[in-house]
Design an enzyme around this catalytic site. Structure first.
Site, PDB file in Angstrom:
ATOM      1  N   ASP A 131       7.211  -0.069  12.110  1.00 26.58           N
ATOM      2  CA  ASP A 131       8.458  -0.629  11.479  1.00 26.58           C
ATOM      3  C   ASP A 131       8.057  -0.856   9.881  1.00 26.58           C
ATOM      4  O   ASP A 131       9.075  -1.445   9.019  1.00 26.58           O
ATOM      5  CB  ASP A 131       8.906  -1.728  11.979  1.00 26.58           C
ATOM      6  CG  ASP A 131       8.142  -2.954  12.067  1.00 26.58           C
ATOM      7  OD1 ASP A 131       6.876  -2.898  11.610  1.00 26.58           O
ATOM      8  OD2 ASP A 131       8.576  -3.928  12.656  1.00 26.58           O
ATOM      9  N   CYS A 148      -8.280  -7.034 -11.604  1.00 22.03           N
ATOM     10  CA  CYS A 148      -7.504  -5.992 -11.574  1.00 22.03           C
ATOM     11  C   CYS A 148      -8.217  -4.748 -12.620  1.00 22.03           C
ATOM     12  O   CYS A 148      -8.249  -3.726 -12.358  1.00 22.03           O
ATOM     13  CB  CYS A 148      -6.073  -6.199 -11.797  1.00 22.03           C
ATOM     14  SG  CYS A 148      -5.180  -7.009 -10.659  1.00 22.03           S
ATOM     15  N   CYS A 165      -4.450  -9.582 -13.349  1.00 15.33           N
ATOM     16  CA  CYS A 165      -5.567 -10.510 -13.494  1.00 15.33           C
ATOM     17  C   CYS A 165      -6.830  -9.599 -14.009  1.00 15.33           C
ATOM     18  O   CYS A 165      -6.827  -8.360 -14.099  1.00 15.33           O
ATOM     19  CB  CYS A 165      -5.816 -11.131 -12.301  1.00 15.33           C
ATOM     20  SG  CYS A 165      -6.736 -10.151 -10.872  1.00 15.33           S
ATOM     21  N   ASP A 204       4.362   1.407  17.684  1.00 19.85           N
ATOM     22  CA  ASP A 204       4.372  -0.093  17.386  1.00 19.85           C
ATOM     23  C   ASP A 204       5.512  -0.611  18.640  1.00 19.85           C
ATOM     24  O   ASP A 204       6.297   0.293  18.835  1.00 19.85           O
ATOM     25  CB  ASP A 204       4.703  -0.571  16.221  1.00 19.85           C
ATOM     26  CG  ASP A 204       4.794  -2.167  15.948  1.00 19.85           C
ATOM     27  OD1 ASP A 204       3.906  -2.747  16.533  1.00 19.85           O
ATOM     28  OD2 ASP A 204       5.705  -2.349  15.424  1.00 19.85           O
TER      29      ASP A 204
END
Length: 789
Positions: free
Chosen positions: A681, A26, A23, A487
């Site tokens: 993860d 960006c 876009c 985590d």
């Protein structure tokens, strides 16, 4: 080309192909990032062409900073890569990198352990031949070049070419040295002029490697081991030649034997180097070159790299899988030990993922390909391991600074030795022998090889054990850490939670499952599975969005649906009925996770989700404690759920209810108390992985290059974390022992060679040359021990 744009913007133009822009925002972001780079005068990023055009001051700009600027704001630059096998000494690695760098080159890393230079460059500006030309102009002989892809054999070819050249020069040197050995003991069977002729062959043919290397170093305003050997042997040869014509004392055997011993040591070293890259080479060779693919009504054997996504490949018992893909038909047991380090085969059924390079030990599979050739998971692993092997440990930077001054210091000591003995009244020949011994006993090569060899062999060994080390610096940082932060979901727990209880109507569950169908989160998968078990229909969401650490938001069949925690409910402007809130709090107090279902602004129910603890979690936590780390849990789940897991594992410090950004902030706070290793993860943990000193991603996907973190462990056995820390300790211990030996060797033998303990203890130059050769060999042998770590 120097151009000007606008009013007074003058400079050199360059063009970058930008990846990831979609876009106008960006392109503006990339443009601002480039303009902030020192040396960039003007920049314009075009979304239409996906290119950025720049005008820069080439005298000021560091071309590598352009890539860093673009990647810093989340985009990338298209670049091509090459492996260049060149002839350089370990202590010249920094000089080689500087020569390879320059206009158009983003990255250059010279690996002294393999003799290979890896470069990444802008193909819109230069090609690999330009880089080769830079190296050759600096005096470095280029032996081989491989562009693009994953090249694992170029280091072996480089070592083979070096061994062949040394052997060709070593054979006459050995024969001549045998003839000259009696002279060492005062037995002159050969006239001096014949000795001179024989020694000249060794000096200027066998020793030409050292002379040309010394000249190259001189051109580059530096000095290396070749400089020391050349100064020592050439000085001995020229003085002996002069003495032969003036009736003085000659020692032609000294220069010949020194060169012979050093060449012999270099030859043995090159043969051992052939084994340093075995681990990665074996990995790359796992991928079969051919595949049977369904074409029309039959099967055709084609190059595996030509398989297109969607095509079906047949794999028979005992064969290696040639592509990445999903089982389309059949059942079989697959050996995945090359990636996981676990020897037990894994059963594969329709819908299961199989990877190129794994072996079908039983059964027959039809695999629908998703990736082939250099795009497979195996190729990606090999590429990342090779790049990590080229990296330098932080400790090596200090060694490089020492090595840069070491050779000059040795030359100074040798000069002082010569002058000192002459002032003491020693004969010129004796003073010269002491000076030559100092020059040839010093071994900067051992310093240069100490850590790179340990890194190459150690990271290769890690890959064999199912540990993908993407950043070599993680080895050193991991040993300095205080905390290991886990985590919870998918890391300490199995990551496959199931719905323990659902409260609400079936329509709400159907809408919730439809919203969660696109989610990669384990809780979403549990909701979808429950709906499937009840036979409820799913609809395609008209709109879908994920809120990390909160839940999902979607529009399904015109209804606005949300599934998540209290923060999501509050964000959607809904209120949780008091009775549901009390029930949810009771479940959370028991350690379960609760997700509310919101439909059109009203809470219609909730799901209670539980996740089983990994069997090896307690063992891993205890093992880390014994290694001196303090375990911590940091999760997005509720405080109660986290507390329940922490209690079962005996972990005193834990944090619950944290969003991904809040996790990153907790990691930063912990870093103030000591180094932090974070293990997650990768689904919602990217900020925390990036904020830690060392990030370990427990990955379930196959695009490992996109995984955040310095180390990637395939999802499965949590003990791999402890294995990484244990291996890091062994690699760093190996590197430190190499460095200690190299420094101790030089510290002990240089004074002896200088004659400080003469006549009780001294070194003839020939023995000094032998000792120098053995120093590099010992470092190489010690590094190869890591192959069995």
């Amino acid at each position: 080309m120097e151009i000007s744009i606008g009013l007074k913007v003058r400079g050199r133009e360059t063009v970058l192909k930008i990846l990831g822009m979609h876009c106008a925002t960006c392109s503006l972001t990339v443009q601002r990032a480039l303009l902030s780079t020192h040396g960039v005068k003007w920049a314009e990023a075009s979304l239409a062409s996906n290119e950025a055009k720049l005008i820069v001051d080439p005298e000021v700009l560091d071309y590598a900073e352009l890539l860093k600027a673009v990647r810093r704001v989340g985009y990338d630059v298209y670049r091509e890569s090459a492996y260049i096998a060149a002839e350089f000494r370990p202590e010249e690695a920094d000089v080689v990198e500087r020569r390879a760098m320059g206009w158009g080159v983003f990255y250059a890393k010279a690996n002294p352990a393999t003799g290979v230079v890896y470069v990444e460059y802008n193909p819109l500006e230069i090609n690999v031949e330009d880089v080769v030309r830079r190296l050759e102009e600096a005096g470095y002989k280029v032996k081989d070049v491989r562009k693009g892809g994953v090249e694992v054999d170029i280091d072996r070819r480089a070592a083979e070419l070096e061994a062949r050249d040394i052997r060709r020069r070593l054979i006459p040197a050995v024969a001549i040295s045998i003839l000259l050995v009696p002279v060492m003991f005062g037995i002159e069977l050969i006239p001096q002029l014949v000795q001179a002729a024989l020694a000249a062959v060794v000096q200027f043919y066998s020793g030409w490697r050292f002379i040309s290397g010394a000249f190259r170093a001189f051109r580059n305003k530096t000095a290396n081991m070749d400089t020391l050997v050349t100064l020592g042997t050439l000085g001995a040869f020229l003085y002996s030649t002069y003495a032969a014509f003036t009736g003085g004392y000659t020692f032609f055997e000294t220069s010949a034997l020194v060169i012979t011993f050093v060449l012999a040591g270099r030859y043995a070293e090159s043969l051992m180097k052939l084994r340093t890259g075995d681990a990665v080479r074996k990995l790359a060779q796992l991928q079969p070159p051919k595949a049977r693919v369904r074409r029309g009504e039959g099967w055709a054997e084609v190059d595996a790299s030509n398989i297109r996504p969607g095509e079906v490949v047949e794999v028979r018992e005992g064969e290696k899988v040639p592509v990445d893909g999903y089982v389309d038909d059949g059942v079989g047991a697959v050996d995945e030990s090359a990636f996981t380090g676990e020897p037990m085969p894994v059963e594969k059924r329709p819908g299961d993922l199989v990877l190129a390079g794994t072996t079908l030990v039983g059964g027959r599979l039809l695999v629908r390909a998703t990736r082939s050739g250099n795009a497979t998971y195996l190729a990606e692993v090999v590429r990342l391991v090779r790049q990590a092997q080229n990296a330098k440990l932080p400790i090596q930077r200090l060694v490089d600074r020492v090595s840069g001054a070491f050779t000059w210091a040795v030359i100074t000591v040798a000069s002082a030795t010569l002058a000192g003995w002459l002032l003491l009244g020693a004969p010129v020949w004796q003073a010269l022998l002491f000076a030559v011994a100092v020059l040839v006993v010093a071994c900067p090569c051992a310093l240069g090889l100490a850590t790179p060899l340990a890194v190459v062999v150690g990271i290769g060994r890690a890959a064999e054990k199912g540990l993908l080390i993407k950043n070599a610096e993680a080895l050193e940082k991991a040993l300095k850490a205080k905390y290991v932060v886990f985590d919870k979901t998918g890391t300490l727990t199995a990551g496959a939670p199931k719905v323990i209880k659902y409260v609400g109507d079936e329509l709400a569950l159907s809408l919730a499952a439809s919203a969660e169908a696109k989610s990669a989160h384990p809780i979403g998968a549990a909701v979808v599975k429950l709906a499937a078990e009840k036979g409820l229909p799913l609809a395609e969401p008209e709109m879908y969005e994920t809120f990390p650490g909160q839940g999902v938001y979607a529009r399904v069949n015109g209804a606005v649906v949300g599934v998540g925690n209290e923060k999501l409910v509050e964000g959607m402007g809904a209120a949780i009925p008091e009775e549901l809130r009390r029930e949810a709090e009771r479940h959370k107090a028991e350690g379960y996770t609760v997700a509310f279902v919101v439909v059109d602004g009203a809470v219609r129910g909730y799901v209670v989700v539980g996740d089983e603890m990994r069997q090896e979690a307690r063992e891993v936590v205890e093992r880390l404690r014994k290694m001196g780390y303090e375990p911590v849990i940091l999760s997005g789940d509720s405080e109660a759920a986290v507390a329940r897991v922490a209690e079962r594992l005996g972990i005193r410090r834990f944090y619950g209810g944290k969003t991904p950004d809040e996790k990153a902030e907790v990691v930063k706070e912990l870093r103030k108390e000591g180094g932090v290793i974070f293990i997650g993860d990768g689904i919602n943990d990217a900020p925390a992985l990036a904020s830690a000193d060392v990030g370990i991603a427990v990955a379930s996907g196959t695009e490992v290059a996109k995984e955040a973190g310095d180390v990637v462990v395939r999802k499965g056995d949590l003990t791999k974390v402890a294995e990484f820390l244990d291996l890091a300790k062994k690699i760093m211990g190996n590197a430190r022992f190499n460095l200690f030996w190299a420094f101790a060797y030089n510290a002990a033998l240089i004074p002896i060679a200088a004659g400080l303990f003469y006549p009780t203890l001294y070194l003839r130059p020939e023995l000094a040359g032998l000792a120098m050769a053995l120093s590099s060999i010992s470092v190489t042998i010690n590094s190869l021990r890591l192959k069995r770590a």
